[in-house]
Design an enzyme around this catalytic site. Structure first.
Site, PDB file in Angstrom:
ATOM      1  N   HIS A  49      48.248  39.933  27.145  1.00 42.42           N
ATOM      2  CA  HIS A  49      46.751  40.067  27.389  1.00 42.42           C
ATOM      3  C   HIS A  49      46.242  41.432  27.474  1.00 42.42           C
ATOM      4  O   HIS A  49      45.173  41.950  27.077  1.00 42.42           O
ATOM      5  CB  HIS A  49      46.484  39.368  28.848  1.00 42.42           C
ATOM      6  CG  HIS A  49      45.057  39.113  28.935  1.00 42.42           C
ATOM      7  ND1 HIS A  49      44.834  39.095  30.257  1.00 42.42           N
ATOM      8  CD2 HIS A  49      43.770  38.889  28.319  1.00 42.42           C
ATOM      9  CE1 HIS A  49      43.257  39.133  30.350  1.00 42.42           C
ATOM     10  NE2 HIS A  49      42.985  38.790  28.920  1.00 42.42           N
ATOM     11  N   GLU A  52      45.816  42.939  23.970  1.00 40.15           N
ATOM     12  CA  GLU A  52      44.614  42.183  23.443  1.00 40.15           C
ATOM     13  C   GLU A  52      43.412  43.271  24.071  1.00 40.15           C
ATOM     14  O   GLU A  52      43.007  43.633  22.816  1.00 40.15           O
ATOM     15  CB  GLU A  52      44.028  40.848  24.071  1.00 40.15           C
ATOM     16  CG  GLU A  52      42.759  40.480  23.639  1.00 40.15           C
ATOM     17  CD  GLU A  52      42.261  39.342  24.980  1.00 40.15           C
ATOM     18  OE1 GLU A  52      41.332  39.416  25.231  1.00 40.15           O
ATOM     19  OE2 GLU A  52      43.227  38.357  25.274  1.00 40.15           O
ATOM     20  N   HIS A  53      43.490  43.711  25.184  1.00 42.83           N
ATOM     21  CA  HIS A  53      42.304  44.708  25.563  1.00 42.83           C
ATOM     22  C   HIS A  53      42.579  46.081  25.008  1.00 42.83           C
ATOM     23  O   HIS A  53      41.693  46.634  24.775  1.00 42.83           O
ATOM     24  CB  HIS A  53      42.326  44.671  27.174  1.00 42.83           C
ATOM     25  CG  HIS A  53      41.704  43.498  27.688  1.00 42.83           C
ATOM     26  ND1 HIS A  53      40.414  43.380  27.923  1.00 42.83           N
ATOM     27  CD2 HIS A  53      42.241  42.209  28.010  1.00 42.83           C
ATOM     28  CE1 HIS A  53      40.108  42.353  28.533  1.00 42.83           C
ATOM     29  NE2 HIS A  53      41.379  41.640  28.573  1.00 42.83           N
TER      30      HIS A  53
END
Length: 110
Positions: A49, A52-53
Site C-alpha cells: 500500500h 502504491e502511494h
C-alpha cells in the site's frame, strides 16, 4: 469468454488485456500489479500500500505535485477522479481515464 477481448504477453513478460471501449471519447487504462498484502510477511505489512502511494510522488522529469497536475490537466484528467490506485489483498491496481481528443501538451513538453 468476452467478445473482442485480446490478451497477450510482451517480450519483457508484461501481460496485457485489451477490450474496445464503447465510448469513443474516452480511453481507460488499468495497470494491475500482482503484488499486494498476500506477498508480505508480518514485518512487511503495509508495504504494498505504501508503494502504491509512492508511485504518485513524482519522477526525475516531473518531480513536483504541480508538474504532475499540469500533465493531468493537459490531458483533461484530474487526480482522484481520473488517475487513482488501490491495493487489495492480491493486487495493486493503477487506474487512468482520459478523454480522447485535442490536448495542449505545449505547457509540459517545453
Amino acid at each position: 469468454p468476452v467478445q473482442g477481448l485480446v490478451t497477450g504477453t510482451l517480450p519483457n513478460g508484461l501481460s496485457y488485456v485489451v477490450l474496445r471501449n464503447k465510448d469513443p471519447f474516452k480511453f481507460d487504462a488499468y495497470l494491475q500489479v500482482n503484488a499486494a498484502a498476500v506477498n508480505e510477511t508480518a514485518q512487511q505489512q503495509g508495504i504494498a500500500h505504501m508503494m502504491e502511494h509512492m508511485a504518485f510522488q513524482g519522477t526525475e522529469k516531473y518531480p513536483t505535485w504541480n508538474m504532475q497536475q499540469q500533465i493531468y490537466g493537459a490531458l483533461g484528467m484530474t487526480f482522484g477522479a481520473d488517475v487513482n490506485a488501490f491495493t487489495s489483498f492480491r493486487q495493486t491496481c493503477f487506474t487512468f481515464t482520459c478523454k480522447v481528443g485535442k490536448t495542449d501538451l505545449s505547457a509540459i513538453t517545453g
